[in-house]
Design a protein around this motif. Structure first.
Motif, PDB file in Angstrom:
ATOM      1  N   HIS A  60      87.427 -44.128 -36.218  1.00 50.89           N
ATOM      2  CA  HIS A  60      88.390 -44.805 -35.353  1.00 50.89           C
ATOM      3  C   HIS A  60      89.654 -43.997 -35.114  1.00 50.89           C
ATOM      4  O   HIS A  60      90.339 -44.213 -34.117  1.00 50.89           O
ATOM      5  N   TRP A  61      89.961 -43.087 -36.041  1.00 51.27           N
ATOM      6  CA  TRP A  61      91.213 -42.337 -35.903  1.00 51.27           C
ATOM      7  C   TRP A  61      91.118 -41.090 -36.755  1.00 51.27           C
ATOM      8  O   TRP A  61      90.688 -41.144 -37.909  1.00 51.27           O
ATOM      9  N   LEU A  62      91.525 -39.980 -36.197  1.00 49.49           N
ATOM     10  CA  LEU A  62      91.604 -38.729 -36.938  1.00 49.49           C
ATOM     11  C   LEU A  62      92.837 -37.985 -36.451  1.00 49.49           C
ATOM     12  O   LEU A  62      92.979 -37.726 -35.249  1.00 49.49           O
ATOM     13  N   VAL A  63      93.730 -37.673 -37.396  1.00 47.64           N
ATOM     14  CA  VAL A  63      94.925 -36.891 -37.094  1.00 47.64           C
ATOM     15  C   VAL A  63      94.961 -35.748 -38.105  1.00 47.64           C
ATOM     16  O   VAL A  63      94.947 -35.979 -39.311  1.00 47.64           O
ATOM     17  N   THR A  64      95.015 -34.515 -37.606  1.00 46.75           N
ATOM     18  CA  THR A  64      95.066 -33.334 -38.464  1.00 46.75           C
ATOM     19  C   THR A  64      96.422 -32.646 -38.314  1.00 46.75           C
ATOM     20  O   THR A  64      97.164 -32.921 -37.369  1.00 46.75           O
ATOM     21  N   GLY A  65      96.724 -31.759 -39.245  1.00 42.79           N
ATOM     22  CA  GLY A  65      97.929 -30.945 -39.145  1.00 42.79           C
ATOM     23  C   GLY A  65      99.230 -31.688 -39.389  1.00 42.79           C
ATOM     24  O   GLY A  65     100.289 -31.234 -38.959  1.00 42.79           O
ATOM     25  N   ILE A  66      99.175 -32.813 -40.082  1.00 47.26           N
ATOM     26  CA  ILE A  66     100.384 -33.608 -40.331  1.00 47.26           C
ATOM     27  C   ILE A  66     101.293 -32.864 -41.305  1.00 47.26           C
ATOM     28  O   ILE A  66     100.839 -32.318 -42.314  1.00 47.26           O
ATOM     29  N   ASP A  67     102.579 -32.852 -41.008  1.00 39.33           N
ATOM     30  CA  ASP A  67     103.596 -32.234 -41.852  1.00 39.33           C
ATOM     31  C   ASP A  67     103.553 -32.875 -43.246  1.00 39.33           C
ATOM     32  O   ASP A  67     103.665 -34.099 -43.355  1.00 39.33           O
ATOM     33  N   PRO A  68     103.389 -32.092 -44.310  1.00 41.73           N
ATOM     34  CA  PRO A  68     103.322 -32.664 -45.660  1.00 41.73           C
ATOM     35  C   PRO A  68     104.594 -33.407 -46.080  1.00 41.73           C
ATOM     36  O   PRO A  68     104.548 -34.238 -46.980  1.00 41.73           O
ATOM     37  N   ALA A  69     105.720 -33.147 -45.410  1.00 42.10           N
ATOM     38  CA  ALA A  69     106.964 -33.857 -45.724  1.00 42.10           C
ATOM     39  C   ALA A  69     107.035 -35.215 -45.031  1.00 42.10           C
ATOM     40  O   ALA A  69     107.913 -36.027 -45.338  1.00 42.10           O
ATOM     41  N   CYS A  70     106.119 -35.483 -44.115  1.00 42.26           N
ATOM     42  CA  CYS A  70     106.073 -36.766 -43.404  1.00 42.26           C
ATOM     43  C   CYS A  70     105.726 -37.872 -44.397  1.00 42.26           C
ATOM     44  O   CYS A  70     104.874 -37.691 -45.269  1.00 42.26           O
ATOM     45  N   GLU A  71     106.385 -39.019 -44.259  1.00 40.02           N
ATOM     46  CA  GLU A  71     106.157 -40.129 -45.197  1.00 40.02           C
ATOM     47  C   GLU A  71     105.594 -41.369 -44.535  1.00 40.02           C
ATOM     48  O   GLU A  71     105.562 -42.436 -45.146  1.00 40.02           O
ATOM     49  N   TYR A  89      84.993 -43.460 -29.949  1.00 37.59           N
ATOM     50  CA  TYR A  89      84.905 -44.003 -28.591  1.00 37.59           C
ATOM     51  C   TYR A  89      84.972 -42.896 -27.540  1.00 37.59           C
ATOM     52  O   TYR A  89      84.861 -43.156 -26.350  1.00 37.59           O
ATOM     53  N   GLY A  90      85.237 -41.649 -27.995  1.00 34.17           N
ATOM     54  CA  GLY A  90      85.397 -40.544 -27.062  1.00 34.17           C
ATOM     55  C   GLY A  90      86.800 -40.452 -26.493  1.00 34.17           C
ATOM     56  O   GLY A  90      87.025 -39.794 -25.482  1.00 34.17           O
ATOM     57  N   GLU A  91      87.761 -41.134 -27.145  1.00 31.59           N
ATOM     58  CA  GLU A  91      89.151 -41.165 -26.701  1.00 31.59           C
ATOM     59  C   GLU A  91      90.036 -40.412 -27.695  1.00 31.59           C
ATOM     60  O   GLU A  91      89.709 -40.332 -28.873  1.00 31.59           O
ATOM     61  N   TRP A  94      93.999 -43.171 -31.647  1.00 31.69           N
ATOM     62  CA  TRP A  94      93.537 -44.426 -32.243  1.00 31.69           C
ATOM     63  C   TRP A  94      92.596 -45.173 -31.328  1.00 31.69           C
ATOM     64  O   TRP A  94      92.836 -45.294 -30.125  1.00 31.69           O
ATOM     65  N   GLY A  95      91.544 -45.704 -31.912  1.00 34.07           N
ATOM     66  CA  GLY A  95      90.639 -46.642 -31.253  1.00 34.07           C
ATOM     67  C   GLY A  95      90.414 -47.777 -32.227  1.00 34.07           C
ATOM     68  O   GLY A  95      89.802 -47.603 -33.270  1.00 34.07           O
ATOM     69  N   GLY A  96      90.958 -48.925 -31.939  1.00 29.74           N
ATOM     70  CA  GLY A  96      90.982 -50.034 -32.892  1.00 29.74           C
ATOM     71  C   GLY A  96      89.628 -50.634 -33.216  1.00 29.74           C
ATOM     72  O   GLY A  96      88.611 -50.358 -32.564  1.00 29.74           O
ATOM     73  N   PRO A  97      89.619 -51.488 -34.245  1.00 28.95           N
ATOM     74  CA  PRO A  97      88.391 -52.171 -34.654  1.00 28.95           C
ATOM     75  C   PRO A  97      87.768 -52.961 -33.497  1.00 28.95           C
ATOM     76  O   PRO A  97      88.485 -53.602 -32.722  1.00 28.95           O
ATOM     77  N   HIS A  98      86.452 -52.910 -33.418  1.00 29.04           N
ATOM     78  CA  HIS A  98      85.712 -53.656 -32.397  1.00 29.04           C
ATOM     79  C   HIS A  98      84.259 -53.821 -32.861  1.00 29.04           C
ATOM     80  O   HIS A  98      83.330 -53.304 -32.225  1.00 29.04           O
ATOM     81  N   PRO A  99      84.071 -54.518 -33.991  1.00 30.17           N
ATOM     82  CA  PRO A  99      82.693 -54.686 -34.482  1.00 30.17           C
ATOM     83  C   PRO A  99      81.898 -55.600 -33.551  1.00 30.17           C
ATOM     84  O   PRO A  99      82.487 -56.354 -32.771  1.00 30.17           O
ATOM     85  N   PRO A 100      80.588 -55.535 -33.614  1.00 26.89           N
ATOM     86  CA  PRO A 100      79.779 -56.431 -32.788  1.00 26.89           C
ATOM     87  C   PRO A 100      80.134 -57.895 -33.069  1.00 26.89           C
ATOM     88  O   PRO A 100      80.330 -58.289 -34.223  1.00 26.89           O
ATOM     89  N   ALA A 101      80.233 -58.684 -32.013  1.00 21.78           N
ATOM     90  CA  ALA A 101      80.538 -60.109 -32.156  1.00 21.78           C
ATOM     91  C   ALA A 101      79.477 -60.759 -33.047  1.00 21.78           C
ATOM     92  O   ALA A 101      78.286 -60.489 -32.906  1.00 21.78           O
ATOM     93  N   GLY A 102      79.923 -61.565 -33.974  1.00 20.66           N
ATOM     94  CA  GLY A 102      79.018 -62.272 -34.868  1.00 20.66           C
ATOM     95  C   GLY A 102      78.693 -61.539 -36.152  1.00 20.66           C
ATOM     96  O   GLY A 102      78.150 -62.132 -37.079  1.00 20.66           O
TER      97      GLY A 102
END
Length: 150
Positions: A60-71, A89-91, A94-102
């Motif tokens: 759902h989300w992948l962020v690389t290269g984040i500053d190690p001093a970031c909190e 999702y190919g975007e 962030w691509g939020g939760p969207h599990p199959p209904a039910g």
């Protein structure tokens, strides 16, 4: 491996993630904060994955290269220095939760890794490829998970 304290003001661990952060809601990433990053970390990597997805673990989300001093990161933001990557999702970002209904509630694992060296990943990498890339480079890590169902 040392521990990073990863938390969110939007939901507590093992609780339901508010609809605002879901694909069918406002689809903004939840706020996260962390502490305990080792001083010798070269970069941080953040991901969110759903291991309960019917086709296998969904990224759902992948962020690389984040500053190690970031909190942390505010809702809908990108952690300082980070590069949002393509999600399942190919975007970008962030691509939020969207599990199959039910379906029963799915688990959404947010993982933050402090790495000894930067990782090289193809854009659109799968969750399994991310885990393989961080293997052996982890100085510390933290995990929190929330639930969501439709």
């Amino acid at each position: 491996m040392a521990g990073i304290d990863l938390r969110s003001s939007a939901f507590s661990g093992e609780a339901f993630i508010p609809r605002r952060y879901a694909k069918e809601g406002d689809n903004v990433s939840p706020p996260l904060s962390w502490s305990g990053v080792p001083d010798d970390a070269a970069e941080l990597l953040l991901l969110c994955e759903d291991p309960d997805a019917p086709t296998g673990t969904f990224l759902h989300w992948l962020v690389t290269g984040i500053d190690p001093a970031c909190e942390g990161v505010e809702a809908g933001g990108t952690p300082r220095g980070g590069t949002p990557r393509t999600n399942g999702y190919g975007e970008q970002g962030w691509g939020g939760p969207h599990p199959p209904a039910g379906d029963p509630a799915h688990r959404y694992f947010f993982r933050l890794y402090a790495l000894s060296e930067p990782v090289s990943l193809e854009d659109g990498a799968s969750a399994d490829e991310v885990h393989a890339a961080v293997e052996g480079r982890q100085l510390a890590g933290g995990t929190i998970y929330g639930l969501y169902h439709r």
